[in-house]
Motif scaffolding. Structure first.
Motif, PDB file in Angstrom:
ATOM      1  N   SER A  23       0.808  -1.213   0.000  1.00 41.16           N
ATOM      2  CA  SER A  23       0.000   0.000   0.000  1.00 41.16           C
ATOM      3  C   SER A  23       0.849   1.274   0.000  1.00 41.16           C
ATOM      4  O   SER A  23       0.781   2.072   0.929  1.00 41.16           O
ATOM      5  CB  SER A  23      -0.939  -0.017   1.204  1.00 41.16           C
ATOM      6  N   LEU A  75      -5.573   8.593  -3.069  1.00 45.42           N
ATOM      7  CA  LEU A  75      -6.582   7.575  -2.758  1.00 45.42           C
ATOM      8  C   LEU A  75      -7.015   6.818  -4.011  1.00 45.42           C
ATOM      9  O   LEU A  75      -7.177   5.594  -3.979  1.00 45.42           O
ATOM     10  CB  LEU A  75      -7.791   8.211  -2.070  1.00 45.42           C
ATOM     11  N   ILE A  76      -7.188   7.529  -5.096  1.00 44.98           N
ATOM     12  CA  ILE A  76      -7.533   6.859  -6.356  1.00 44.98           C
ATOM     13  C   ILE A  76      -6.379   5.968  -6.798  1.00 44.98           C
ATOM     14  O   ILE A  76      -6.587   4.843  -7.244  1.00 44.98           O
ATOM     15  CB  ILE A  76      -7.919   7.891  -7.427  1.00 44.98           C
ATOM     16  N   HIS A  78      -4.343   4.484  -4.851  1.00 46.59           N
ATOM     17  CA  HIS A  78      -4.363   3.327  -3.961  1.00 46.59           C
ATOM     18  C   HIS A  78      -5.382   2.286  -4.447  1.00 46.59           C
ATOM     19  O   HIS A  78      -5.064   1.103  -4.558  1.00 46.59           O
ATOM     20  CB  HIS A  78      -4.700   3.769  -2.537  1.00 46.59           C
ATOM     21  N   TYR A  79      -6.599   2.732  -4.734  1.00 44.09           N
ATOM     22  CA  TYR A  79      -7.639   1.776  -5.123  1.00 44.09           C
ATOM     23  C   TYR A  79      -7.402   1.198  -6.512  1.00 44.09           C
ATOM     24  O   TYR A  79      -7.613   0.004  -6.733  1.00 44.09           O
ATOM     25  CB  TYR A  79      -9.025   2.419  -5.007  1.00 44.09           C
ATOM     26  N   VAL A  80      -6.955   2.018  -7.445  1.00 41.65           N
ATOM     27  CA  VAL A  80      -6.667   1.501  -8.791  1.00 41.65           C
ATOM     28  C   VAL A  80      -5.417   0.630  -8.748  1.00 41.65           C
ATOM     29  O   VAL A  80      -5.369  -0.427  -9.386  1.00 41.65           O
ATOM     30  CB  VAL A  80      -6.497   2.665  -9.797  1.00 41.65           C
ATOM     31  N   ARG A  82      -4.285  -1.269  -6.446  1.00 42.39           N
ATOM     32  CA  ARG A  82      -4.504  -2.598  -5.871  1.00 42.39           C
ATOM     33  C   ARG A  82      -5.040  -3.570  -6.913  1.00 42.39           C
ATOM     34  O   ARG A  82      -4.728  -4.754  -6.882  1.00 42.39           O
ATOM     35  CB  ARG A  82      -5.491  -2.504  -4.707  1.00 42.39           C
ATOM     36  N   ARG A  83      -5.855  -3.077  -7.833  1.00 44.85           N
ATOM     37  CA  ARG A  83      -6.438  -3.950  -8.845  1.00 44.85           C
ATOM     38  C   ARG A  83      -5.590  -4.031 -10.112  1.00 44.85           C
ATOM     39  O   ARG A  83      -5.530  -5.050 -10.763  1.00 44.85           O
ATOM     40  CB  ARG A  83      -7.843  -3.461  -9.188  1.00 44.85           C
TER      41      ARG A  83
END
Length: 155
Positions: A23, A75-76, A78-80, A82-83
């Motif tokens: 992360s 934050l974006i 982080h979420y993108v 991860r995938r």
């Protein structure tokens, strides 16, 4: 020429290699928020002593806008990330364009409040951007990136 290193004794445990930073975007967000928050507090105190409550509130607004807008990007990421780790940079670019257009539209549509001290708003916003970017580069330089895949057999 490489000097040979002495062999480790049987009593010394082997050091396991560490993997990539987990992360990374949230760690960068925490570092940047801490550094920019300290800078913002200094700007607010200076504004309060020079221009009063309106100056401090203006500095708070300028710094808060910088922190929110840059924080959204991380934050974006982080979420993108991860995938789809390789898609994080594309998400950053798209987010940046949307933020710039959105921020510009908000300034033209809403305008500036009557109480806003433009000088302290500007000082805090520019200082916030500079500190955020410096903290982001520093934090990013400390992240461990795994370049090669782990061996399949575990050796």
């Amino acid at each position: 020429m490489h000097a040979s290193r002495p062999r480790r004794g049987a009593a010394a445990p082997a050091v396991a290699a560490s993997g990539p930073t987990r992360s990374p975007w949230l760690k960068i967000l925490a570092n940047c928020s801490l550094a920019t928050g300290a800078c913002s507090l200094a700007a607010m105190l200076a504004a309060f002593f020079v221009a009063g409550t309106a100056g401090a509130a203006s500095a708070l607004l300028g710094a808060a806008l910088v922190m929110v807008f840059f924080g959204i990007s991380l934050l974006i990421g982080h979420y993108v990330g991860r995938r789809n780790p390789s898609g994080a940079i594309g998400a950053f670019i798209a987010t940046y364009i949307i933020k710039v257009v959105g921020f510009g539209a908000a300034l033209f549509i809403l305008g500036a409040p009557v109480w806003l001290d433009r000088t302290w708003f500007f000082v805090a916003a520019v200082a916030g951007v500079v500190v955020w970017q410096a903290a982001e580069v520093y934090a990013f330089s400390r992240i461990r990136h795994q370049i090669y895949a782990d061996p399949a057999d575990g050796s």
